[in-house]
Design an enzyme around this catalytic site. Sequence first.
Site, PDB file in Angstrom:
ATOM      1  N   THR A 183      -2.569   0.399   2.458  1.00  0.00           N
ATOM      2  CA  THR A 183      -1.838   1.557   2.317  1.00  0.00           C
ATOM      3  C   THR A 183      -0.742   1.635   3.623  1.00  0.00           C
ATOM      4  O   THR A 183      -1.230   1.351   4.717  1.00  0.00           O
ATOM      5  CB  THR A 183      -2.721   2.942   2.460  1.00  0.00           C
ATOM      6  OG1 THR A 183      -1.847   4.114   2.716  1.00  0.00           O
ATOM      7  CG2 THR A 183      -3.781   2.884   3.709  1.00  0.00           C
ATOM      8  N   GLU A 328      -7.454   5.726   0.619  1.00  0.00           N
ATOM      9  CA  GLU A 328      -8.779   5.569   1.414  1.00  0.00           C
ATOM     10  C   GLU A 328      -9.646   6.546   0.487  1.00  0.00           C
ATOM     11  O   GLU A 328     -10.868   6.582   1.008  1.00  0.00           O
ATOM     12  CB  GLU A 328      -8.433   6.710   2.450  1.00  0.00           C
ATOM     13  CG  GLU A 328      -7.398   5.518   3.624  1.00  0.00           C
ATOM     14  CD  GLU A 328      -6.095   5.879   3.429  1.00  0.00           C
ATOM     15  OE1 GLU A 328      -5.532   6.338   2.379  1.00  0.00           O
ATOM     16  OE2 GLU A 328      -5.462   5.820   4.619  1.00  0.00           O
ATOM     17  N   LYS A 438       7.282  10.726   0.818  1.00  0.00           N
ATOM     18  CA  LYS A 438       6.649   9.828  -0.529  1.00  0.00           C
ATOM     19  C   LYS A 438       7.849  10.181  -1.491  1.00  0.00           C
ATOM     20  O   LYS A 438       8.247  11.081  -1.937  1.00  0.00           O
ATOM     21  CB  LYS A 438       5.335  10.491  -0.934  1.00  0.00           C
ATOM     22  CG  LYS A 438       4.480   9.542  -1.751  1.00  0.00           C
ATOM     23  CD  LYS A 438       3.183  10.126  -1.851  1.00  0.00           C
ATOM     24  CE  LYS A 438       2.557   8.655  -2.457  1.00  0.00           C
ATOM     25  NZ  LYS A 438       1.153   9.022  -2.754  1.00  0.00           N
ATOM     26  N   TRP A 443       5.644   5.022  -0.272  1.00  0.00           N
ATOM     27  CA  TRP A 443       5.810   5.827   1.050  1.00  0.00           C
ATOM     28  C   TRP A 443       7.075   5.124   2.022  1.00  0.00           C
ATOM     29  O   TRP A 443       7.319   3.990   1.811  1.00  0.00           O
ATOM     30  CB  TRP A 443       4.738   5.300   1.889  1.00  0.00           C
ATOM     31  CG  TRP A 443       3.541   6.014   1.641  1.00  0.00           C
ATOM     32  CD1 TRP A 443       2.174   5.427   1.197  1.00  0.00           C
ATOM     33  CD2 TRP A 443       3.203   7.357   1.883  1.00  0.00           C
ATOM     34  NE1 TRP A 443       1.331   6.301   0.903  1.00  0.00           N
ATOM     35  CE2 TRP A 443       1.779   7.548   1.282  1.00  0.00           C
ATOM     36  CE3 TRP A 443       3.856   8.485   1.953  1.00  0.00           C
ATOM     37  CZ2 TRP A 443       1.252   8.831   1.135  1.00  0.00           C
ATOM     38  CZ3 TRP A 443       3.547   9.792   2.149  1.00  0.00           C
ATOM     39  CH2 TRP A 443       1.903  10.033   1.426  1.00  0.00           C
TER      40      TRP A 443
END
Length: 542
Positions: A183, A328, A438, A443
Amino acid sequence: MQQLRQTLGAMQDWKLRVTHLIDHAAREHGSREIVSRWADGSETRTDWAGVRHDALRMTQALRRLGIKPGDRIATLAMNHHRHLVSWYGAVGVGGILHTVNPRLFDDQLEFIVNHAEDRVMLFDKLWAPIIERMKPRWPTVEHYICYDSSEPALHFEEWIGAEDGIAEWHDGDERDPCMLCYTSGTTGNPKGVLYEHRSTMLHALSAISPPVFGMDCRSVMLPIVPMFHAASWGLPWAGAAAGAKFVYSAVNDGAVLCDLMNREKVTCSAGVPTVWLALLQHVDTHNGSEIPPSLQTIVCGGSAMPRAMIERFMRAGLRVAHAWGMTETSPIGTTGAETANWNELTFDEQVTVKAMQGRPPFGVEIRCVDLGDPEKVLPRDGVTSGALQVRGPWIVKRYFKADADAVVAGQWFDTGDVGLIHPDGTLQLTDRTKDVIKSGGEWISSVELENAAVGHPAVAEAAAIGVYHPKWDERPLLVVVTKPDQQVSQAELKAWLAQHVAKWWVPDAVAFVDQIPHTGTGKISKKDLREQFREYVWDQVA
Ligand code: AMP
Protein backbone atom coordinates in the site's frame (compact mmCIF):
# COMPACT_ATOMS: atom_id res chain seq x y z
CA MET A 1 0.29 -35.75 23.84
CA GLN A 2 -2.94 -37.72 24.20
CA GLN A 3 -3.66 -35.71 27.33
CA LEU A 4 -2.93 -32.41 25.60
CA ARG A 5 -5.29 -33.22 22.73
CA GLN A 6 -8.09 -33.73 25.23
CA THR A 7 -7.46 -30.34 26.80
CA LEU A 8 -7.46 -28.74 23.35
CA GLY A 9 -10.72 -30.32 22.35
CA ALA A 10 -11.33 -33.35 20.20
CA MET A 11 -12.19 -32.13 16.73
CA GLN A 12 -10.29 -32.84 13.52
CA ASP A 13 -7.14 -31.11 12.37
CA TRP A 14 -8.23 -29.19 9.32
CA LYS A 15 -5.95 -26.28 8.75
CA LEU A 16 -7.38 -23.01 7.56
CA ARG A 17 -5.26 -23.02 4.40
CA VAL A 18 -6.55 -21.38 1.26
CA THR A 19 -5.87 -24.42 -0.92
CA HIS A 20 -8.95 -25.92 0.76
CA LEU A 21 -10.95 -23.21 -1.00
CA ILE A 22 -10.01 -24.31 -4.49
CA ASP A 23 -10.37 -27.99 -3.54
CA HIS A 24 -13.89 -27.25 -2.34
CA ALA A 25 -14.77 -25.21 -5.42
CA ALA A 26 -13.50 -27.92 -7.77
CA ARG A 27 -15.17 -30.75 -5.85
CA GLU A 28 -18.55 -29.17 -5.11
CA HIS A 29 -18.89 -26.60 -7.89
CA GLY A 30 -16.45 -27.98 -10.46
CA SER A 31 -18.49 -27.08 -13.53
CA ARG A 32 -19.33 -23.54 -12.39
CA GLU A 33 -17.85 -21.35 -15.10
CA ILE A 34 -14.99 -18.86 -15.03
CA VAL A 35 -15.22 -16.57 -18.07
CA SER A 36 -12.44 -14.26 -19.27
CA ARG A 37 -13.14 -11.51 -21.75
CA TRP A 38 -9.91 -10.29 -23.34
CA ALA A 39 -9.10 -6.82 -24.63
CA ASP A 40 -9.59 -7.93 -28.28
CA GLY A 41 -13.15 -9.07 -27.50
CA SER A 42 -12.42 -12.79 -27.54
CA GLU A 43 -13.38 -14.96 -24.59
CA THR A 44 -12.04 -18.02 -22.81
CA ARG A 45 -14.23 -20.24 -20.67
CA THR A 46 -13.06 -22.60 -18.00
CA ASP A 47 -14.51 -23.72 -14.66
CA TRP A 48 -13.45 -24.21 -11.05
CA ALA A 49 -12.25 -27.76 -11.80
CA GLY A 50 -10.18 -26.36 -14.66
CA VAL A 51 -8.73 -23.63 -12.47
CA ARG A 52 -7.69 -26.19 -9.87
CA HIS A 53 -6.10 -28.47 -12.47
CA ASP A 54 -4.14 -25.56 -13.96
CA ALA A 55 -3.14 -24.30 -10.51
CA LEU A 56 -1.77 -27.73 -9.68
CA ARG A 57 0.15 -27.72 -12.96
CA MET A 58 1.52 -24.28 -12.08
CA THR A 59 2.54 -25.57 -8.66
CA GLN A 60 4.46 -28.36 -10.39
CA ALA A 61 6.03 -25.89 -12.82
CA LEU A 62 7.10 -23.65 -9.94
CA ARG A 63 8.66 -26.61 -8.13
CA ARG A 64 10.55 -27.41 -11.31
CA LEU A 65 11.95 -23.85 -11.24
CA GLY A 66 13.16 -24.49 -7.70
CA ILE A 67 10.58 -22.25 -6.02
CA LYS A 68 10.32 -23.08 -2.33
CA PRO A 69 7.67 -22.42 0.32
CA GLY A 70 7.89 -18.82 1.46
CA ASP A 71 9.24 -17.57 -1.89
CA ARG A 72 7.47 -14.61 -3.43
CA ILE A 73 5.74 -14.99 -6.80
CA ALA A 74 4.63 -11.74 -8.40
CA THR A 75 1.91 -10.96 -10.91
CA LEU A 76 1.52 -7.85 -13.02
CA ALA A 77 -1.79 -8.44 -14.69
CA MET A 78 -5.39 -7.50 -15.32
CA ASN A 79 -8.36 -9.66 -14.32
CA HIS A 80 -8.57 -13.01 -16.11
CA HIS A 81 -8.69 -16.73 -15.32
CA ARG A 82 -4.94 -17.25 -15.80
CA HIS A 83 -4.34 -14.66 -13.14
CA LEU A 84 -6.83 -16.52 -10.92
CA VAL A 85 -5.00 -19.79 -11.61
CA SER A 86 -1.78 -18.10 -10.48
CA TRP A 87 -3.27 -17.09 -7.15
CA TYR A 88 -3.90 -20.72 -6.31
CA GLY A 89 -0.77 -21.99 -8.09
CA ALA A 90 1.45 -19.62 -6.10
CA VAL A 91 -0.06 -20.53 -2.72
CA GLY A 92 -0.17 -24.18 -3.79
CA VAL A 93 3.61 -24.38 -3.80
CA GLY A 94 3.61 -22.76 -0.37
CA GLY A 95 4.64 -19.49 -1.97
CA ILE A 96 3.53 -15.96 -1.30
CA LEU A 97 1.50 -14.36 -4.05
CA HIS A 98 2.50 -10.74 -4.64
CA THR A 99 0.08 -8.84 -6.86
CA VAL A 100 1.84 -5.79 -8.30
CA ASN A 101 -0.10 -2.72 -9.31
CA PRO A 102 0.96 -1.75 -12.86
CA ARG A 103 -0.18 1.83 -12.26
CA LEU A 104 2.65 2.47 -9.81
CA PHE A 105 5.52 4.45 -11.16
CA ASP A 106 9.00 3.11 -11.76
CA ASP A 107 10.61 4.01 -8.42
CA GLN A 108 7.74 2.40 -6.54
CA LEU A 109 7.85 -0.67 -8.80
CA GLU A 110 11.58 -0.94 -8.19
CA PHE A 111 11.13 -0.62 -4.45
CA ILE A 112 8.33 -3.12 -3.94
CA VAL A 113 9.67 -5.91 -6.15
CA ASN A 114 13.09 -5.63 -4.50
CA HIS A 115 11.59 -5.34 -1.05
CA ALA A 116 9.42 -8.39 -1.69
CA GLU A 117 12.41 -10.17 -3.29
CA ASP A 118 10.12 -11.63 -5.91
CA ARG A 119 11.65 -14.62 -7.69
CA VAL A 120 9.05 -15.08 -10.42
CA MET A 121 7.12 -12.44 -12.36
CA LEU A 122 3.99 -13.40 -14.31
CA PHE A 123 2.66 -10.63 -16.53
CA ASP A 124 0.26 -9.61 -19.29
CA LYS A 125 1.75 -8.70 -22.66
CA LEU A 126 0.07 -5.33 -22.15
CA TRP A 127 2.64 -4.63 -19.44
CA ALA A 128 5.66 -5.88 -21.42
CA PRO A 129 7.01 -2.29 -21.68
CA ILE A 130 7.12 -2.13 -17.87
CA ILE A 131 8.91 -5.47 -17.75
CA GLU A 132 11.49 -4.40 -20.33
CA ARG A 133 12.09 -1.15 -18.49
CA MET A 134 12.23 -2.63 -15.01
CA LYS A 135 14.15 -5.86 -15.67
CA PRO A 136 17.57 -4.34 -14.95
CA ARG A 137 16.21 -2.83 -11.73
CA TRP A 138 14.73 -6.11 -10.47
CA PRO A 139 17.76 -8.29 -9.69
CA THR A 140 15.82 -10.81 -7.59
CA VAL A 141 13.46 -11.82 -10.40
CA GLU A 142 14.83 -14.98 -12.00
CA HIS A 143 11.88 -16.04 -14.14
CA TYR A 144 9.51 -14.07 -16.36
CA ILE A 145 6.35 -15.72 -17.67
CA CYS A 146 3.87 -14.03 -19.98
CA TYR A 147 0.19 -14.85 -19.67
CA ASP A 148 -0.89 -14.22 -23.24
CA SER A 149 2.08 -14.41 -25.56
CA SER A 150 5.29 -16.32 -26.15
CA GLU A 151 7.01 -12.96 -26.59
CA PRO A 152 8.92 -11.53 -24.72
CA ALA A 153 8.93 -14.45 -22.27
CA LEU A 154 7.78 -18.03 -21.86
CA HIS A 155 4.02 -18.39 -22.50
CA PHE A 156 2.06 -19.32 -19.38
CA GLU A 157 0.08 -22.05 -21.17
CA GLU A 158 3.22 -23.67 -22.54
CA TRP A 159 4.88 -23.41 -19.16
CA ILE A 160 2.13 -25.19 -17.24
CA GLY A 161 1.32 -27.32 -20.31
CA ALA A 162 4.45 -29.36 -19.65
CA GLU A 163 2.95 -30.62 -16.36
CA ASP A 164 0.22 -33.21 -15.69
CA GLY A 165 -1.50 -31.73 -12.63
CA ILE A 166 -0.96 -34.87 -10.56
CA ALA A 167 0.51 -33.24 -7.50
CA GLU A 168 -0.19 -32.25 -3.92
CA TRP A 169 -0.45 -28.77 -2.50
CA HIS A 170 2.25 -27.77 -0.09
CA ASP A 171 1.05 -28.41 3.47
CA GLY A 172 2.21 -26.02 6.16
CA ASP A 173 0.91 -24.09 9.12
CA GLU A 174 -2.33 -22.13 8.86
CA ARG A 175 -0.48 -19.05 10.08
CA ASP A 176 1.96 -19.28 7.15
CA PRO A 177 1.90 -16.25 4.85
CA CYS A 178 0.11 -16.65 1.52
CA MET A 179 -0.16 -13.19 -0.02
CA LEU A 180 1.61 -9.85 0.00
CA CYS A 181 -0.02 -6.56 -1.00
CA TYR A 182 1.71 -3.21 -0.88
CA THR A 183 0.00 0.00 0.00
CA SER A 184 1.49 3.34 -0.92
CA GLY A 185 1.27 5.69 1.97
CA THR A 186 1.77 9.36 2.60
CA THR A 187 5.53 9.59 2.35
CA GLY A 188 8.34 7.16 2.13
CA ASN A 189 8.20 3.75 0.59
CA PRO A 190 5.15 1.57 0.08
CA LYS A 191 4.44 -0.87 2.91
CA GLY A 192 3.73 -4.57 2.48
CA VAL A 193 0.82 -6.27 4.19
CA LEU A 194 1.44 -9.99 4.58
CA TYR A 195 -1.77 -12.00 4.70
CA GLU A 196 -1.85 -15.46 6.24
CA HIS A 197 -3.69 -18.58 5.10
CA ARG A 198 -5.78 -18.39 8.26
CA SER A 199 -6.57 -14.69 8.01
CA THR A 200 -7.45 -15.07 4.32
CA MET A 201 -9.68 -18.04 4.98
CA LEU A 202 -11.57 -16.32 7.79
CA HIS A 203 -11.92 -13.23 5.61
CA ALA A 204 -13.31 -15.36 2.76
CA LEU A 205 -15.89 -16.96 5.04
CA SER A 206 -16.98 -13.55 6.21
CA ALA A 207 -17.04 -12.15 2.67
CA ILE A 208 -19.65 -14.61 1.44
CA SER A 209 -22.00 -13.98 4.37
CA PRO A 210 -25.26 -12.08 3.69
CA PRO A 211 -24.25 -8.80 5.42
CA VAL A 212 -21.09 -8.60 3.32
CA PHE A 213 -21.14 -9.74 -0.33
CA GLY A 214 -23.83 -12.37 0.15
CA MET A 215 -22.51 -14.85 -2.41
CA ASP A 216 -23.50 -18.44 -3.08
CA CYS A 217 -23.35 -20.89 -5.97
CA ARG A 218 -26.16 -19.06 -7.79
CA SER A 219 -24.12 -15.86 -7.84
CA VAL A 220 -22.47 -14.65 -11.01
CA MET A 221 -19.75 -12.26 -9.92
CA LEU A 222 -17.99 -9.76 -12.17
CA PRO A 223 -15.19 -8.25 -10.10
CA ILE A 224 -14.28 -4.90 -11.62
CA VAL A 225 -11.90 -4.27 -8.73
CA PRO A 226 -8.51 -5.26 -10.11
CA MET A 227 -6.78 -8.37 -8.83
CA PHE A 228 -3.82 -6.13 -7.98
CA HIS A 229 -5.89 -3.94 -5.63
CA ALA A 230 -6.23 -4.96 -1.99
CA ALA A 231 -6.45 -8.67 -2.92
CA SER A 232 -9.34 -7.85 -5.25
CA TRP A 233 -11.34 -7.42 -2.03
CA GLY A 234 -10.76 -11.10 -1.32
CA LEU A 235 -13.14 -12.14 -4.10
CA PRO A 236 -10.93 -14.81 -5.74
CA TRP A 237 -10.81 -16.63 -2.39
CA ALA A 238 -14.41 -15.95 -1.34
CA GLY A 239 -15.80 -16.88 -4.77
CA ALA A 240 -14.27 -20.33 -4.46
CA ALA A 241 -15.84 -20.84 -1.04
CA ALA A 242 -19.23 -19.88 -2.51
CA GLY A 243 -18.79 -21.74 -5.79
CA ALA A 244 -19.90 -18.63 -7.66
CA LYS A 245 -19.51 -18.22 -11.40
CA PHE A 246 -16.91 -15.56 -12.20
CA VAL A 247 -16.85 -13.25 -15.18
CA TYR A 248 -13.61 -11.37 -15.74
CA SER A 249 -12.99 -8.50 -18.10
CA ALA A 250 -9.56 -7.24 -19.05
CA VAL A 251 -11.22 -3.95 -20.04
CA ASN A 252 -13.28 -1.78 -17.70
CA ASP A 253 -15.27 0.15 -20.24
CA GLY A 254 -18.95 0.90 -19.59
CA ALA A 255 -20.12 -0.62 -22.89
CA VAL A 256 -18.04 -3.78 -22.48
CA LEU A 257 -19.15 -4.27 -18.89
CA CYS A 258 -22.85 -3.79 -19.69
CA ASP A 259 -22.63 -6.20 -22.58
CA LEU A 260 -20.85 -8.83 -20.50
CA MET A 261 -23.23 -8.42 -17.59
CA ASN A 262 -26.20 -8.91 -19.88
CA ARG A 263 -24.78 -11.89 -21.75
CA GLU A 264 -23.46 -13.72 -18.68
CA LYS A 265 -26.41 -12.75 -16.44
CA VAL A 266 -24.14 -11.21 -13.84
CA THR A 267 -25.86 -10.89 -10.45
CA CYS A 268 -23.16 -9.18 -8.43
CA SER A 269 -20.30 -6.86 -9.20
CA ALA A 270 -17.70 -4.95 -7.22
CA GLY A 271 -15.70 -1.79 -7.92
CA VAL A 272 -14.78 1.75 -6.90
CA PRO A 273 -17.28 4.60 -7.50
CA THR A 274 -15.40 5.76 -10.62
CA VAL A 275 -16.17 2.56 -12.53
CA TRP A 276 -19.82 2.64 -11.49
CA LEU A 277 -20.01 6.17 -12.73
CA ALA A 278 -18.60 5.09 -16.09
CA LEU A 279 -21.21 2.35 -16.31
CA LEU A 280 -24.05 4.72 -15.46
CA GLN A 281 -22.78 7.24 -17.98
CA HIS A 282 -22.79 4.58 -20.64
CA VAL A 283 -26.38 3.66 -19.73
CA ASP A 284 -27.43 7.32 -19.86
CA THR A 285 -25.82 8.12 -23.17
CA HIS A 286 -26.85 5.03 -25.13
CA ASN A 287 -30.42 4.70 -26.27
CA GLY A 288 -32.06 1.52 -25.12
CA SER A 289 -29.30 0.85 -22.63
CA GLU A 290 -30.21 0.11 -19.01
CA ILE A 291 -28.62 -1.11 -15.81
CA PRO A 292 -28.28 -4.84 -16.58
CA PRO A 293 -31.50 -6.36 -15.19
CA SER A 294 -29.76 -9.48 -13.87
CA LEU A 295 -27.72 -7.36 -11.43
CA GLN A 296 -28.86 -7.79 -7.83
CA THR A 297 -25.96 -6.51 -5.75
CA ILE A 298 -23.49 -3.69 -6.25
CA VAL A 299 -20.45 -3.72 -4.01
CA CYS A 300 -18.84 -0.31 -3.99
CA GLY A 301 -15.87 0.75 -1.90
CA GLY A 302 -12.39 2.16 -1.90
CA SER A 303 -13.84 5.67 -1.70
CA ALA A 304 -17.11 7.06 -0.42
CA MET A 305 -20.02 6.14 -2.65
CA PRO A 306 -21.93 9.28 -3.64
CA ARG A 307 -25.49 9.46 -2.38
CA ALA A 308 -26.96 10.09 -5.84
CA MET A 309 -25.32 6.93 -7.13
CA ILE A 310 -26.67 4.86 -4.25
CA GLU A 311 -30.13 6.26 -4.85
CA ARG A 312 -29.95 5.48 -8.54
CA PHE A 313 -28.99 1.84 -7.99
CA MET A 314 -31.51 1.38 -5.20
CA ARG A 315 -34.31 2.81 -7.35
CA ALA A 316 -33.37 0.22 -9.95
CA GLY A 317 -34.05 -2.42 -7.27
CA LEU A 318 -30.43 -3.29 -6.50
CA ARG A 319 -28.92 -4.04 -3.14
CA VAL A 320 -26.04 -1.66 -2.50
CA ALA A 321 -23.16 -2.87 -0.33
CA HIS A 322 -21.13 0.25 0.37
CA ALA A 323 -17.93 -1.12 1.88
CA TRP A 324 -15.07 0.46 3.76
CA GLY A 325 -11.73 -1.24 4.08
CA MET A 326 -8.03 -1.02 3.50
CA THR A 327 -5.19 -3.15 2.19
CA GLU A 328 -4.32 -3.48 5.89
CA THR A 329 -7.73 -4.99 6.63
CA SER A 330 -7.61 -7.70 3.91
CA PRO A 331 -9.62 -5.47 3.00
CA ILE A 332 -13.10 -5.86 4.52
CA GLY A 333 -13.66 -3.52 7.45
CA THR A 334 -17.31 -2.55 7.29
CA THR A 335 -20.10 -2.97 4.77
CA GLY A 336 -23.30 -1.07 4.25
CA ALA A 337 -25.33 -3.93 5.65
CA GLU A 338 -29.01 -3.44 6.28
CA THR A 339 -29.87 -2.32 9.82
CA ALA A 340 -32.29 -4.18 12.13
CA ASN A 341 -34.98 -1.55 11.51
CA TRP A 342 -34.36 -1.52 7.73
CA ASN A 343 -37.91 -2.44 6.77
CA GLU A 344 -39.37 0.38 8.86
CA LEU A 345 -37.22 3.04 7.19
CA THR A 346 -38.40 5.25 4.37
CA PHE A 347 -36.55 5.00 1.06
CA ASP A 348 -34.70 8.23 1.85
CA GLU A 349 -33.65 6.96 5.26
CA GLN A 350 -32.43 3.75 3.68
CA VAL A 351 -30.31 5.73 1.24
CA THR A 352 -28.89 7.69 4.18
CA VAL A 353 -27.88 4.45 5.89
CA LYS A 354 -26.22 3.19 2.72
CA ALA A 355 -24.36 6.45 2.20
CA MET A 356 -22.48 5.74 5.41
CA GLN A 357 -19.76 3.13 5.58
CA GLY A 358 -21.86 0.60 7.46
CA ARG A 359 -21.16 -1.88 10.20
CA PRO A 360 -18.40 -4.41 10.75
CA PRO A 361 -19.13 -8.07 10.11
CA PHE A 362 -18.30 -10.57 12.85
CA GLY A 363 -14.50 -10.69 13.05
CA VAL A 364 -13.86 -6.96 12.86
CA GLU A 365 -13.99 -4.57 15.81
CA ILE A 366 -14.00 -0.82 15.30
CA ARG A 367 -13.75 2.15 17.62
CA CYS A 368 -13.06 5.86 17.36
CA VAL A 369 -10.61 7.57 19.70
CA ASP A 370 -9.94 11.20 20.44
CA LEU A 371 -7.70 12.77 17.79
CA GLY A 372 -5.52 14.41 20.44
CA ASP A 373 -5.70 11.62 23.02
CA PRO A 374 -5.68 8.12 21.54
CA GLU A 375 -6.29 6.64 25.01
CA LYS A 376 -9.74 8.22 25.08
CA VAL A 377 -12.32 6.00 23.43
CA LEU A 378 -15.21 8.05 22.06
CA PRO A 379 -18.87 7.26 22.65
CA ARG A 380 -20.92 5.75 19.85
CA ASP A 381 -23.24 8.73 19.87
CA GLY A 382 -23.40 9.56 16.19
CA VAL A 383 -21.81 12.99 16.72
CA THR A 384 -18.35 12.68 18.29
CA SER A 385 -15.77 12.04 15.62
CA GLY A 386 -12.22 10.81 16.05
CA ALA A 387 -9.51 8.53 14.72
CA LEU A 388 -10.87 5.23 13.48
CA GLN A 389 -9.13 2.16 14.85
CA VAL A 390 -9.75 -1.45 13.95
CA ARG A 391 -8.72 -4.92 15.08
CA GLY A 392 -9.43 -8.53 14.28
CA PRO A 393 -7.92 -11.72 12.83
CA TRP A 394 -7.59 -10.31 9.30
CA ILE A 395 -6.19 -6.90 10.31
CA VAL A 396 -2.47 -6.12 9.94
CA LYS A 397 -0.26 -6.43 12.99
CA ARG A 398 3.13 -5.59 11.50
CA TYR A 399 4.12 -4.52 8.00
CA PHE A 400 6.33 -6.90 6.02
CA LYS A 401 9.95 -6.73 7.21
CA ALA A 402 9.13 -3.92 9.67
CA ASP A 403 10.98 -3.82 12.98
CA ALA A 404 7.98 -2.92 15.08
CA ASP A 405 4.27 -3.63 15.20
CA ALA A 406 1.86 -1.23 13.52
CA VAL A 407 -0.69 -1.53 16.30
CA VAL A 408 -1.11 0.26 19.60
CA ALA A 409 -2.03 -1.29 22.95
CA GLY A 410 -4.85 -3.79 22.68
CA GLN A 411 -3.90 -4.67 19.05
CA TRP A 412 -5.71 -1.65 17.67
CA PHE A 413 -4.60 -0.45 14.24
CA ASP A 414 -4.99 3.25 13.47
CA THR A 415 -6.53 3.51 10.01
CA GLY A 416 -5.70 7.15 9.30
CA ASP A 417 -9.42 7.67 8.68
CA VAL A 418 -11.58 9.92 10.81
CA GLY A 419 -15.18 9.12 11.56
CA LEU A 420 -17.94 8.65 14.04
CA ILE A 421 -19.97 5.66 15.08
CA HIS A 422 -23.75 5.83 15.42
CA PRO A 423 -25.57 4.18 18.33
CA ASP A 424 -26.58 1.27 16.07
CA GLY A 425 -22.90 0.66 15.24
CA THR A 426 -22.93 2.30 11.80
CA LEU A 427 -19.63 3.91 10.88
CA GLN A 428 -19.63 7.25 9.14
CA LEU A 429 -16.33 8.54 7.78
CA THR A 430 -15.86 12.28 7.88
CA ASP A 431 -12.20 12.97 7.07
CA ARG A 432 -8.74 11.45 7.18
CA THR A 433 -5.57 12.21 9.06
CA LYS A 434 -3.30 10.64 6.45
CA ASP A 435 -2.03 13.04 3.87
CA VAL A 436 -3.15 11.33 0.72
CA ILE A 437 -5.55 11.85 -2.13
CA LYS A 438 -7.48 8.96 -3.62
CA SER A 439 -8.17 9.38 -7.30
CA GLY A 440 -10.14 6.70 -9.12
CA GLY A 441 -9.10 4.22 -6.45
CA GLU A 442 -5.36 5.02 -6.64
CA TRP A 443 -3.31 6.91 -4.09
CA ILE A 444 -1.53 10.20 -4.65
CA SER A 445 0.81 11.47 -1.93
CA SER A 446 0.05 15.10 -1.05
CA VAL A 447 3.40 15.43 0.67
CA GLU A 448 5.35 14.43 -2.42
CA LEU A 449 3.35 16.87 -4.55
CA GLU A 450 4.08 19.63 -2.05
CA ASN A 451 7.79 18.80 -1.93
CA ALA A 452 7.95 18.95 -5.71
CA ALA A 453 5.99 22.23 -5.79
CA VAL A 454 8.16 24.04 -3.25
CA GLY A 455 11.15 23.02 -5.34
CA HIS A 456 9.98 25.60 -7.89
CA PRO A 457 11.88 28.87 -7.42
CA ALA A 458 8.71 31.01 -7.32
CA VAL A 459 6.84 28.94 -4.72
CA ALA A 460 6.98 29.92 -1.04
CA GLU A 461 4.51 27.41 0.32
CA ALA A 462 2.30 24.74 -1.21
CA ALA A 463 -0.38 22.38 0.02
CA ALA A 464 -2.05 19.62 -1.97
CA ILE A 465 -5.55 18.56 -0.98
CA GLY A 466 -8.08 16.19 -2.44
CA VAL A 467 -11.22 17.86 -3.70
CA TYR A 468 -14.36 16.03 -4.74
CA HIS A 469 -14.38 15.28 -8.44
CA PRO A 470 -17.44 13.84 -10.18
CA LYS A 471 -15.45 11.32 -12.19
CA TRP A 472 -12.42 10.42 -10.03
CA ASP A 473 -13.98 10.92 -6.56
CA GLU A 474 -11.04 13.13 -5.68
CA ARG A 475 -8.44 15.01 -7.66
CA PRO A 476 -5.53 17.00 -6.28
CA LEU A 477 -5.81 20.74 -6.00
CA LEU A 478 -2.55 22.53 -5.31
CA VAL A 479 -2.87 25.61 -3.14
CA VAL A 480 0.12 27.89 -3.56
CA VAL A 481 1.58 31.00 -1.97
CA THR A 482 4.19 32.54 -4.25
CA LYS A 483 7.35 34.27 -3.02
CA PRO A 484 7.16 38.09 -2.86
CA ASP A 485 7.68 39.63 -6.29
CA GLN A 486 7.69 36.21 -7.94
CA GLN A 487 5.16 34.90 -10.37
CA VAL A 488 4.43 31.57 -11.91
CA SER A 489 1.45 30.53 -13.99
CA GLN A 490 -0.67 27.46 -13.41
CA ALA A 491 0.58 25.97 -16.66
CA GLU A 492 4.23 26.52 -15.72
CA LEU A 493 3.74 24.94 -12.32
CA LYS A 494 1.95 21.94 -13.78
CA ALA A 495 4.73 21.46 -16.32
CA TRP A 496 7.27 21.67 -13.49
CA LEU A 497 5.40 19.06 -11.46
CA ALA A 498 5.10 16.74 -14.46
CA GLN A 499 8.89 16.48 -14.43
CA HIS A 500 8.90 15.35 -10.80
CA VAL A 501 5.86 13.13 -10.28
CA ALA A 502 3.77 10.66 -12.30
CA LYS A 503 1.60 12.43 -14.90
CA TRP A 504 -1.68 11.34 -13.32
CA TRP A 505 -0.55 12.87 -10.04
CA VAL A 506 -0.25 16.38 -11.50
CA PRO A 507 -2.94 18.53 -9.84
CA ASP A 508 -5.86 19.41 -12.06
CA ALA A 509 -5.68 22.99 -10.90
CA VAL A 510 -3.55 25.40 -8.89
CA ALA A 511 -5.20 27.93 -6.61
CA PHE A 512 -2.99 30.91 -5.80
CA VAL A 513 -3.73 32.34 -2.34
CA ASP A 514 -2.20 34.97 -0.07
CA GLN A 515 -1.83 32.59 2.82
CA ILE A 516 -2.36 29.00 3.80
CA PRO A 517 -3.96 28.18 7.19
CA HIS A 518 -1.72 26.68 9.88
CA THR A 519 -2.36 24.74 13.08
CA GLY A 520 -1.18 25.89 16.51
CA THR A 521 2.00 23.90 16.03
CA GLY A 522 2.73 25.61 12.72
CA LYS A 523 1.75 22.74 10.41
CA ILE A 524 -0.42 23.36 7.40
CA SER A 525 -4.00 22.78 8.48
CA LYS A 526 -5.33 20.44 5.83
CA LYS A 527 -8.61 20.25 7.71
CA ASP A 528 -9.16 24.00 7.33
CA LEU A 529 -7.95 23.97 3.77
CA ARG A 530 -10.29 21.13 2.82
CA GLU A 531 -13.10 23.07 4.46
CA GLN A 532 -12.14 26.24 2.54
CA PHE A 533 -12.25 24.39 -0.79
CA ARG A 534 -15.13 22.04 0.00
CA GLU A 535 -17.50 23.62 -2.52
CA TYR A 536 -14.77 24.04 -5.08
CA VAL A 537 -15.82 23.65 -8.71
CA TRP A 538 -13.01 22.47 -10.93
CA ASP A 539 -13.31 24.53 -14.08
CA GLN A 540 -13.75 27.82 -12.22
CA VAL A 541 -10.12 28.02 -11.27
CA ALA A 542 -7.68 29.83 -13.44
P1 AMP B 1 -6.53 1.02 0.17
O1 AMP B 1 -5.61 0.46 1.18
O2 AMP B 1 -5.85 1.50 -1.06
O3 AMP B 1 -7.62 0.04 -0.11
O4 AMP B 1 -7.23 2.32 0.77
C1 AMP B 1 -7.93 2.31 1.97
C2 AMP B 1 -8.49 3.67 2.25
O5 AMP B 1 -9.43 4.05 1.25
C3 AMP B 1 -9.22 3.80 3.55
O6 AMP B 1 -8.37 3.96 4.66
C4 AMP B 1 -10.08 5.04 3.29
O7 AMP B 1 -9.33 6.23 3.45
C5 AMP B 1 -10.44 4.89 1.82
N1 AMP B 1 -11.75 4.22 1.71
C6 AMP B 1 -11.98 2.93 1.47
N2 AMP B 1 -13.30 2.67 1.41
C7 AMP B 1 -13.94 3.82 1.64
C8 AMP B 1 -15.32 4.23 1.73
N3 AMP B 1 -16.31 3.38 1.53
N4 AMP B 1 -15.57 5.52 1.99
C9 AMP B 1 -14.58 6.42 2.17
N5 AMP B 1 -13.27 6.11 2.09
C10 AMP B 1 -12.95 4.83 1.83
